[in-house]
Design a protein around this motif. Structure first.
Motif, PDB file in Angstrom:
ATOM      1  N   THR A  73       0.865  -1.174   0.000  1.00 42.34           N
ATOM      2  CA  THR A  73       0.000   0.000   0.000  1.00 42.34           C
ATOM      3  C   THR A  73       0.901   1.224   0.000  1.00 42.34           C
ATOM      4  O   THR A  73       2.028   1.175   0.504  1.00 42.34           O
ATOM      5  CB  THR A  73      -0.930   0.055   1.234  1.00 42.34           C
ATOM      6  OG1 THR A  73      -0.126   0.039   2.413  1.00 42.34           O
ATOM      7  CG2 THR A  73      -1.895  -1.109   1.259  1.00 42.34           C
ATOM      8  N   ALA A  75       1.939   4.690   1.404  1.00 45.41           N
ATOM      9  CA  ALA A  75       1.818   5.485   2.619  1.00 45.41           C
ATOM     10  C   ALA A  75       1.913   6.976   2.309  1.00 45.41           C
ATOM     11  O   ALA A  75       1.441   7.805   3.085  1.00 45.41           O
ATOM     12  CB  ALA A  75       2.902   5.083   3.612  1.00 45.41           C
ATOM     13  N   CYS A  95       6.084   2.894   0.443  1.00 40.49           N
ATOM     14  CA  CYS A  95       5.137   1.771   0.439  1.00 40.49           C
ATOM     15  C   CYS A  95       5.384   0.834   1.614  1.00 40.49           C
ATOM     16  O   CYS A  95       6.523   0.635   2.030  1.00 40.49           O
ATOM     17  CB  CYS A  95       5.258   0.985  -0.863  1.00 40.49           C
ATOM     18  SG  CYS A  95       4.724   1.906  -2.309  1.00 40.49           S
ATOM     19  N   ASP A  96       4.293   0.257   2.098  1.00 40.78           N
ATOM     20  CA  ASP A  96       4.340  -0.734   3.169  1.00 40.78           C
ATOM     21  C   ASP A  96       3.884  -2.074   2.633  1.00 40.78           C
ATOM     22  O   ASP A  96       2.936  -2.154   1.844  1.00 40.78           O
ATOM     23  CB  ASP A  96       3.420  -0.313   4.323  1.00 40.78           C
ATOM     24  CG  ASP A  96       3.871   0.980   4.978  1.00 40.78           C
ATOM     25  OD1 ASP A  96       5.086   1.137   5.225  1.00 40.78           O
ATOM     26  OD2 ASP A  96       3.009   1.836   5.248  1.00 40.78           O
TER      27      ASP A  96
END
Length: 149
Positions: A73, A75, A95-96
């Motif tokens: 996802t 961030a 991104c995570d």
């Protein structure tokens, strides 16, 4: 890109926009090695062209999944620039990881993936990293004291 060369653009004449995913997980950052280097670029962040009608965030998520098999996802945005080597407009996304295991999923495009520590980054990307991206990586995975790796 040589000084004075025109920037690369898409078929409609607009500058080609590329979204790059800066994925940090367990004190390492994800890099991919392309099968065909673009100039001196061999190792890089998962990245790819933003398709017509697609948001840059969506492109970062899609390209990461296509290239590495990871679900991520976005961030937030880390910054944008015209890449000095390619002339492309680059949008960098923090991104995570939300699922999956990193692998070279796009075998015709990606030769391998690596989770890299801060100390290892210069060996993978010797010409330096865009300053806002480097600051983000250092904030997330730390920077070893001078003389330590």
């Amino acid at each position: 890109m040589p000084e004075g060369a025109p920037p690369r653009s898409g078929p409609d004449g607009h500058r080609l926009r590329v979204a790059a995913a800066v994925v940090v997980h367990e004190d390492r950052v994800l890099l991919v090695r392309c099968r065909v280097a673009e100039g001196h670029l061999s190792w890089q962040f998962p990245a790819g062209k933003v398709e017509p009608g697609e948001a840059w965030e969506g492109a970062a998520v899609r390209e990461t999944k296509e290239e590495t098999g990871l679900d991520v996802t976005v961030a937030g945005m880390l910054g944008e620039r015209v890449h000095p080597a390619t002339g492309r407009l680059m949008s960098y996304a923090a991104c995570d990881v939300v699922g999956g295991v990193a692998r070279a999923a796009a075998r015709t495009e990606i030769a391998e993936v690596a989770w890299v520590t801060h100390a290892e980054l210069p060996g993978y990307i010797p010409n330096g990293i865009f300053e806002p991206v480097l600051r983000y990586v250092e904030a997330r995975i730390g920077r070893p004291p001078p003389g330590q790796s």
